[in-house]
Design a protein around this motif. Structure first.
Motif, PDB file in Angstrom:
ATOM      1  N   ILE A 301      27.527  38.774  38.884  1.00 51.54           N
ATOM      2  CA  ILE A 301      28.965  39.063  38.888  1.00 51.54           C
ATOM      3  C   ILE A 301      29.491  38.933  37.467  1.00 51.54           C
ATOM      4  O   ILE A 301      29.017  38.104  36.681  1.00 51.54           O
ATOM      5  N   SER A 302      30.453  39.781  37.095  1.00 51.31           N
ATOM      6  CA  SER A 302      31.090  39.689  35.785  1.00 51.31           C
ATOM      7  C   SER A 302      32.526  40.178  35.896  1.00 51.31           C
ATOM      8  O   SER A 302      32.808  41.149  36.600  1.00 51.31           O
ATOM      9  N   CYS A 303      33.434  39.482  35.208  1.00 57.98           N
ATOM     10  CA  CYS A 303      34.859  39.807  35.252  1.00 57.98           C
ATOM     11  C   CYS A 303      35.339  40.288  33.897  1.00 57.98           C
ATOM     12  O   CYS A 303      35.055  39.654  32.864  1.00 57.98           O
ATOM     13  N   GLY A 304      36.068  41.414  33.877  1.00 57.45           N
ATOM     14  CA  GLY A 304      36.738  41.877  32.683  1.00 57.45           C
ATOM     15  C   GLY A 304      38.169  41.377  32.667  1.00 57.45           C
ATOM     16  O   GLY A 304      38.522  40.438  33.384  1.00 57.45           O
ATOM     17  N   SER A 305      39.003  42.008  31.872  1.00 57.25           N
ATOM     18  CA  SER A 305      40.402  41.597  31.817  1.00 57.25           C
ATOM     19  C   SER A 305      41.054  41.704  33.183  1.00 57.25           C
ATOM     20  O   SER A 305      41.625  40.731  33.702  1.00 57.25           O
ATOM     21  N   GLY A 358      33.232  43.610  29.193  1.00 57.82           N
ATOM     22  CA  GLY A 358      34.147  43.315  28.119  1.00 57.82           C
ATOM     23  C   GLY A 358      35.545  43.282  28.711  1.00 57.82           C
ATOM     24  O   GLY A 358      35.725  43.381  29.934  1.00 57.82           O
ATOM     25  N   LEU A 359      36.559  43.171  27.875  1.00 56.30           N
ATOM     26  CA  LEU A 359      37.914  43.125  28.419  1.00 56.30           C
ATOM     27  C   LEU A 359      38.263  44.423  29.139  1.00 56.30           C
ATOM     28  O   LEU A 359      38.730  44.409  30.279  1.00 56.30           O
ATOM     29  N   TRP A 360      38.011  45.580  28.479  1.00 54.23           N
ATOM     30  CA  TRP A 360      38.370  46.874  29.056  1.00 54.23           C
ATOM     31  C   TRP A 360      37.155  47.793  29.188  1.00 54.23           C
ATOM     32  O   TRP A 360      37.315  48.998  29.276  1.00 54.23           O
TER      33      TRP A 360
END
Length: 377
Positions: A301-305, A358-360
């Protein structure tokens, strides 16, 4: 193993400039191969990608040593950059932010300001080799605490926590211990701490809602958080303004209703759809079990902005949340509050091994799926 990227590309951190020096695309809405991986590092290279808003760092482990390649924006320069970061030789891990590149070595951790024409060492801390709990940890965890992307770069952590993984959001932190317990602290303004309130916590506090559920991975976006249990269940909490929790989002539904209204002024908005507002979730202050259709187990799992990406146990990639820059990889710039298969990898018969937001934007490593043995006639 190949790495792919999609999403915000305003500084060439996914797809580089063309021969005229102009960025090819600001938005990349389908996965593309990261062609700017350092060619000198590609031979027998084990790579991990780290992303920020404007830059990308590729950590390569090769037969000739470890090093970091940086792509994207560099302070003090009007041009994008791509190439080996000279001071990274021998590092084991790295993190990148808008101004700084943090390098982890066996005996020390260093923070460099990325600037043109010369990089600048702004902080250094020796690693206490005797402080070894026997658990393998990665950045931002370091000996005695953790590092942050802005001063003060080092924050201490109580050794009794036995931390094995730490995810940093915009204003909060989510930590996983050796006994598979989750702690969080920092700002709770959007429910991102998971303690059931919108208050802040200065010190690590155990996530009681997940007490007794052994967790194997945690991640943090700007204002949302996620964890995966050892059984492959996905839990999410925090802000859901763009559907990043995979739960019904009022903002996205209102956009759909406005689109229907604008598309046909004679067609009224369905009253039943209006009544469904009661089930919409703007803030989820407790961890919620999120269902990913047709998936029995989540492995990564990974979360961006404001978006989220998950890898299934069978190697498929699912994304959801804010998609304005194509960071969901579905070929559009639409947002969604429903976990959706990224068809590119499935259609190309590729098995996804890792995902890093990444963020976006989103970065994915994948390998060809093994072909079933041919039937003997």
């Amino acid at each position: 193993m190949n790495w792919f990227g999609f999403g915000f590309n305003g500084f060439g951190q996914i797809s580089p400039a063309d021969v005229s020096g102009q960025i090819v695309k600001c938005k990349v809405n389908t996965p593309v191969l990261l062609s700017e991986m350092c060619r000198s590092c590609m031979i027998r290279s084990d790579c991990r990608v780290r992303g920020s808003w404007s830059s990308r760092a590729d950590v390569h482990h090769t037969d000739c040593g470890s090093r970091v390649c940086v792509s994207g924006f560099v302070s003090g320069s009007s041009e994008v950059r791509g190439g080996i970061f000279p001071e990274s030789l021998g590092c084991t891990d790295a993190l990148i932010s808008e101004r700084y590149l943090t390098l982890n070595f066996t005996d020390r951790v260093e923070c460099w300001e990325i600037q043109h024409p010369q990089n600048k060492l702004v902080w250094k801390r020796e690693q206490d080799l005797s402080d070894n709990t026997g658990h393998l940890v990665t950045l931002p965890l370091v000996s005695g605490g953790y590092v942050t992307p802005k001063p003060p770069f080092f924050r201490p952590l109580c050794f009794k926590l036995c931390a094995v993984s730490l995810a940093l959001g915009s204003e909060h932190a989510v930590l996983l211990t050796a006994d598979r317990t989750v702690y969080s602290w920092g700002s709770g303004s959007h429910g991102q701490l998971g303690h059931g309130a919108l208050t802040s916590q200065e010190e690590p506090q155990v996530l009681e809602a997940l007490w007794g559920v052994p967790i194997r991975a945690v991640s943090a976006g700007n204002w949302h958080s996620a964890s995966v249990s050892t059984g492959g269940d996905l839990y999410m909490w925090g802000w859901n303004e763009s559907g990043q929790l995979g739960l019904p989002s009022r903002g996205l539904e209102e956009e759909k209703l406005r689109g229907k209204s604008c598309g046909n002024t004679e067609q009224p908005i369905n009253e039943d759809e209006k009544k469904q507002a009661d089930v919409f979730i703007s803030v989820q202050a407790f961890p919620a079990l999120v269902d990913v259709p047709d998936v029995l187990e989540i492995s990564r799992i990974s979360c961006g902005s404001r978006h989220t990406a998950a890898v299934s146990g069978t190697g498929d990639l699912y994304t959801w949340g804010w998609g304005h820059y194509g960071q969901l990889g579905h070929g559009t710039e639409n947002s969604t509050d429903e976990p959706t298969l990224v068809d590119y990898f499935a259609s190309h018969r590729m098995c996804v091994k890792d995902v890093v937001c990444g963020l976006w934007n989103t970065f994915v490593s994948a390998v060809p799926k093994e072909q079933p043995p041919s039937r003997q006639e």
